[in-house]
Design a protein around this motif. Structure first.
Motif, mmCIF file in Angstrom:
data_model
loop_
_atom_site.group_PDB
_atom_site.id
_atom_site.type_symbol
_atom_site.label_atom_id
_atom_site.label_comp_id
_atom_site.label_asym_id
_atom_site.label_seq_id
_atom_site.Cartn_x
_atom_site.Cartn_y
_atom_site.Cartn_z
ATOM 1 N N LEU A 139 -27.543 64.795 1.386
ATOM 2 C CA LEU A 139 -27.814 66.100 0.774
ATOM 3 C C LEU A 139 -26.779 67.143 1.181
ATOM 4 C CD1 LEU A 139 -31.722 66.300 0.893
ATOM 5 C CD2 LEU A 139 -30.233 65.645 -1.009
ATOM 6 N N THR A 140 -26.172 66.968 2.361
ATOM 7 C CA THR A 140 -25.154 67.920 2.828
ATOM 8 C C THR A 140 -23.894 67.835 1.964
ATOM 9 O OG1 THR A 140 -25.977 67.669 5.079
ATOM 10 C CG2 THR A 140 -23.799 68.648 4.853
ATOM 11 N N ILE A 141 -23.533 66.598 1.584
ATOM 12 C CA ILE A 141 -22.308 66.437 0.790
ATOM 13 C C ILE A 141 -22.638 66.244 -0.694
ATOM 14 C CG2 ILE A 141 -20.964 65.463 2.705
ATOM 15 C CD1 ILE A 141 -21.600 62.661 1.407
ATOM 16 N N TRP A 142 -23.828 66.667 -1.108
ATOM 17 C CA TRP A 142 -24.292 66.391 -2.468
ATOM 18 C C TRP A 142 -23.410 67.074 -3.519
ATOM 19 C CZ3 TRP A 142 -27.320 62.657 -3.884
ATOM 20 C CH2 TRP A 142 -27.815 62.623 -5.191
ATOM 21 N N PRO A 143 -22.938 66.344 -4.540
ATOM 22 C CA PRO A 143 -22.101 66.957 -5.579
ATOM 23 C C PRO A 143 -22.898 67.994 -6.380
ATOM 24 C CG PRO A 143 -22.610 64.650 -6.110
ATOM 25 C CD PRO A 143 -23.108 64.892 -4.726
ATOM 26 N N GLU A 144 -22.280 69.147 -6.563
ATOM 27 C CA GLU A 144 -22.963 70.292 -7.186
ATOM 28 C C GLU A 144 -23.465 69.991 -8.598
ATOM 29 O OE1 GLU A 144 -21.054 74.098 -7.791
ATOM 30 O OE2 GLU A 144 -21.037 74.361 -5.614
ATOM 31 N N ASP A 145 -22.739 69.124 -9.318
ATOM 32 C CA ASP A 145 -23.074 68.920 -10.723
ATOM 33 C C ASP A 145 -24.065 67.781 -10.955
ATOM 34 O OD1 ASP A 145 -21.375 66.918 -9.948
ATOM 35 O OD2 ASP A 145 -20.108 67.001 -11.740
ATOM 36 N N ARG A 146 -24.660 67.242 -9.873
ATOM 37 C CA ARG A 146 -25.623 66.146 -10.057
ATOM 38 C C ARG A 146 -27.033 66.649 -9.782
ATOM 39 N NH1 ARG A 146 -25.230 60.927 -11.075
ATOM 40 N NH2 ARG A 146 -22.968 61.083 -10.825
ATOM 41 N N GLN A 147 -27.894 66.576 -10.810
ATOM 42 C CA GLN A 147 -29.275 67.022 -10.672
ATOM 43 C C GLN A 147 -30.099 66.007 -9.877
ATOM 44 O OE1 GLN A 147 -30.199 69.895 -11.899
ATOM 45 N NE2 GLN A 147 -28.639 70.367 -13.441
ATOM 46 N N GLY A 159 -31.878 69.359 -18.481
ATOM 47 C CA GLY A 159 -30.697 68.776 -19.101
ATOM 48 C C GLY A 159 -29.694 68.243 -18.092
ATOM 49 N N GLY A 160 -28.445 68.149 -18.488
ATOM 50 C CA GLY A 160 -27.420 67.607 -17.603
ATOM 51 C C GLY A 160 -27.301 66.116 -17.778
ATOM 52 N N ASP A 161 -26.123 65.543 -17.540
ATOM 53 C CA ASP A 161 -25.984 64.109 -17.735
ATOM 54 C C ASP A 161 -25.713 63.349 -16.449
ATOM 55 O OD1 ASP A 161 -23.514 65.134 -17.442
ATOM 56 O OD2 ASP A 161 -22.679 64.333 -19.305
ATOM 57 N N LYS A 162 -25.653 64.063 -15.311
ATOM 58 C CA LYS A 162 -25.547 63.364 -14.021
ATOM 59 C C LYS A 162 -26.824 63.628 -13.248
ATOM 60 C CE LYS A 162 -20.565 63.801 -13.616
ATOM 61 N NZ LYS A 162 -19.465 64.322 -12.784
ATOM 62 N N TRP A 163 -27.489 62.561 -12.870
ATOM 63 C CA TRP A 163 -28.773 62.712 -12.211
ATOM 64 C C TRP A 163 -28.911 61.720 -11.071
ATOM 65 C CZ3 TRP A 163 -33.211 65.776 -12.904
ATOM 66 C CH2 TRP A 163 -33.132 66.720 -13.946
ATOM 67 N N ALA A 164 -29.840 62.019 -10.172
ATOM 68 C CA ALA A 164 -30.242 61.059 -9.141
ATOM 69 C C ALA A 164 -31.746 61.170 -8.975
ATOM 70 C CB ALA A 164 -29.540 61.347 -7.831
ATOM 71 N N ILE A 165 -32.390 60.027 -8.813
ATOM 72 C CA ILE A 165 -33.830 59.987 -8.543
ATOM 73 C C ILE A 165 -34.020 59.643 -7.066
ATOM 74 C CG2 ILE A 165 -35.956 58.676 -8.956
ATOM 75 C CD1 ILE A 165 -34.971 58.244 -11.835
ATOM 76 N N ARG A 180 -37.307 69.935 -2.539
ATOM 77 C CA ARG A 180 -37.896 70.931 -3.449
ATOM 78 C C ARG A 180 -36.887 72.015 -3.758
ATOM 79 N NH1 ARG A 180 -43.403 71.634 -0.881
ATOM 80 N NH2 ARG A 180 -44.668 70.079 -1.974
ATOM 81 N N ASP A 181 -36.152 72.388 -2.734
ATOM 82 C CA ASP A 181 -35.157 73.451 -2.864
ATOM 83 C C ASP A 181 -34.010 73.015 -3.781
ATOM 84 O OD1 ASP A 181 -34.045 75.955 -2.161
ATOM 85 O OD2 ASP A 181 -32.639 74.894 -0.810
ATOM 86 N N MET A 182 -33.567 71.775 -3.627
ATOM 87 C CA MET A 182 -32.381 71.313 -4.365
ATOM 88 C C MET A 182 -32.706 70.631 -5.691
ATOM 89 S SD MET A 182 -30.083 69.678 -1.261
ATOM 90 C CE MET A 182 -28.741 69.182 -2.382
#
Lengths: 239, 239
Positions: A155-163, A182-188, A205-207
Motif C-alpha cells: 500500500l505504501t508503493i501503491w500506483p496512484e492510477d490503480r483502484q 470506473g477506471g480500467d486498472k483495478w486490484a481486489i 477503507r481510506d484508499m
C-alpha cells in the motif's frame, strides 16, 4: 474434422507452419499418459500468440515434434485486474490461484497481512498451478504470479492510477456502485481467514472502495470468486 | 467478556435457560479436541432458533451438559433459492455443497444430467458437510440436501412459480437482467464438467433465464459461486 482433445501451454512462439518441440515432461504426458501419436491434434497456447491447433509429427519417449496448423483463438488478454490475497492453507491457496486464472485476473499478488500465518509461498508451484488452470478453462493468457509482499509495503508503493476494491466483512447491506468509480486498472483485496486487522481495514477503507459479500462470513477462496464475479460483471469482460 | 470460540450445530431446541446434552462425538470434539471445560462458552444453533451462547456446566469423556445463556443471533433464513448441480468428483462436490451453504442457498439439489458420471451420492455425508460449512460461516440455517434426481424428471414436475436461472456456456456477452424478472422463488442450474447436452440446454432455455459467466469456461464449483453471487447481488440478501 478431428478435434484437439488436449490443451497444452508451451513457452515457444506459435504461428502457422511453426514446429514446436516437446520436452521430456510434455512428451510423457502426451504420448504415455494421454496415449497420443503421430497425426493426433493438440491445442497449444503460450500466453502471447493465442491458441493454435498443432499436429503430432514425431512422438518419442522423451521428446516429440508438433507442427502448428492454424490459429483457433486470438490472444484474449484479461482486464487489467490484480487479485491480492493472503495465502492460507495449501489446498485453499491452490484453489484461489485456480479461480483467479479461470475468472480472468491478470496478476495474482500473494500478500502477508497482520493475521496471515504463511511466511513464504512456492511461487513456481503456484505459477504452474495457474498454467494448469488456464489449460483447463480455455484461456489464452496465464496470470502472472508475483512474489509474496507485505500488505503495508504494497500500500505504501501503491500506483496512484490503480483502484482498490476490498471486501469488508464489517459492511452490511451497503455497497458502492463500481460502475460509478470506473477506471480500467483495478486490484481486489481479499483478507485471510481471520480477516484484516482494524488498522489494515482503516487503511483499505481510506484508499479503496468497499463492497459487501453478504451477511455470512465467506472463506477466502469463496470470497475471491464472489469478488471477481462482482468486478467482472460491473467493469470486466463479462458484460 | 468471554467469547465463544467454537460454533456447534445441535438438533435440540434452544432457548434461554435451556440445557443441551452433548453426545459422544460432540463431547469428544469440545472436551478432547478443543480442550474446553466447565465455564467455557460455545455458540449453538439448530437451524430453527437462531444462535445462543451456552456455558459448559459438565464436561465428561463421553457426554456433557451445556446451559443456554442468551440469544446472540436471531434465525436468519436464506432467500428461497435452490442450487441444482450435477455431482462431479468427490472433492469438487464437497466444495459445491460448502459454497452453497456459505453463499446462502436454502436447498441443494444434486441432479443427474446426460453428461453426469455420478450414479449416486452419499446424501448424509453431503448434509454433514453443509452443517460443517454453516458452523464455519456463522449462518443460522443449514441448507437442505435433497436426494439425487434426474434433470429431465426435475423439469417435468417443476413448480410453476419457481424461476430458473441457468448458466449458458454458449452465451457470450448477453445477460438478462434478473431484477426485471423478479419473483422470490428461484433455482440456479449448474451443469457438469462436460456441460449440458444440446437437448437439456434447449429445455432450460425454454423454461429459464440464461446468464453468462464470461468468456472462459469455469469449473462447476467456480460456476456455482459465480452464479450464486450474481443472484444474491440482484435478488438476494446481499443488497
Amino acid at each position: 474434422m478431428k478435434q484437439a482433445k488436449v490443451r497444452l501451454f508451451v513457452e515457444q512462439p506459435l504461428g502457422k507452419g511453426q514446429t514446436v518441440l516437446m520436452d521430456r515432461d510434455q512428451a510423457n504426458y502426451l504420448f504415455n499418459v494421454m496415449r497420443m501419436g503421430a497425426g493426433d491434434l493438440v491445442a497449444l497456447f503460450n500466453g502471447r500468440d493465442g491458441e493454435f491447433t498443432a499436429e503430432v509429427v514425431e512422438a518419442g519417449k522423451r521428446k516429440g515434434v508438433l507442427l502448428c496448423q492454424r490459429q483457433t483463438k486470438p490472444l484474449q488478454l484479461p482486464p487489467d485486474l490484480w487479485l491480492c490475497f493472503a495465502p492460507i492453507k495449501k489446498a485453499r491457496t491452490d484453489f484461489i490461484v485456480e479461480k483467479a486464472a479461470e475468472m480472468g485476473a491478470a496478476v495474482i499478488q500473494p500478500m502477508q497481512t497482520a493475521f496471515t500465518n504463511s511466511e513464504r509461498i512456492r511461487r513456481d508451484r503456484l505459477q504452474a498451478h495457474a498454467v494448469e488452470a488456464t489449460e483447463q478453462c480455455g484461456g489464452t493468457y496465464v496470470p502472472e504470479l508475483r512474489e509474496l509482499e507485505r500488505l503495508d509495503k504494497l500500500l505504501t508503493i501503491w500506483p496512484e492510477d490503480r483502484q482498490i476494491m476490498f471486501c469488508d466483512e464489517a459492511l452490511v447491506g451497503a455497497k458502492e456502485v463500481l460502475g460509478e468509480v470506473g477506471g480500467d486498472k483495478w486490484a481486489i483485496f481479499i483478507g485471510p481467514e481471520g480477516g484484516f486487522s482494524e488498522a489494515e481495514r482503516a487503511k483499505l477503507r481510506d484508499m479503496g472502495h468497499a463492497v459487501s459479500l453478504g451477511p455470512r462470513i465467506l472463506r477466502a477462496d469463496t470470497a475471491a470468486v464472489a469478488a471477481l464475479t462482482i468486478w467482472q460483471q460491473h467493469l470486466g469482460d463479462w458484460g
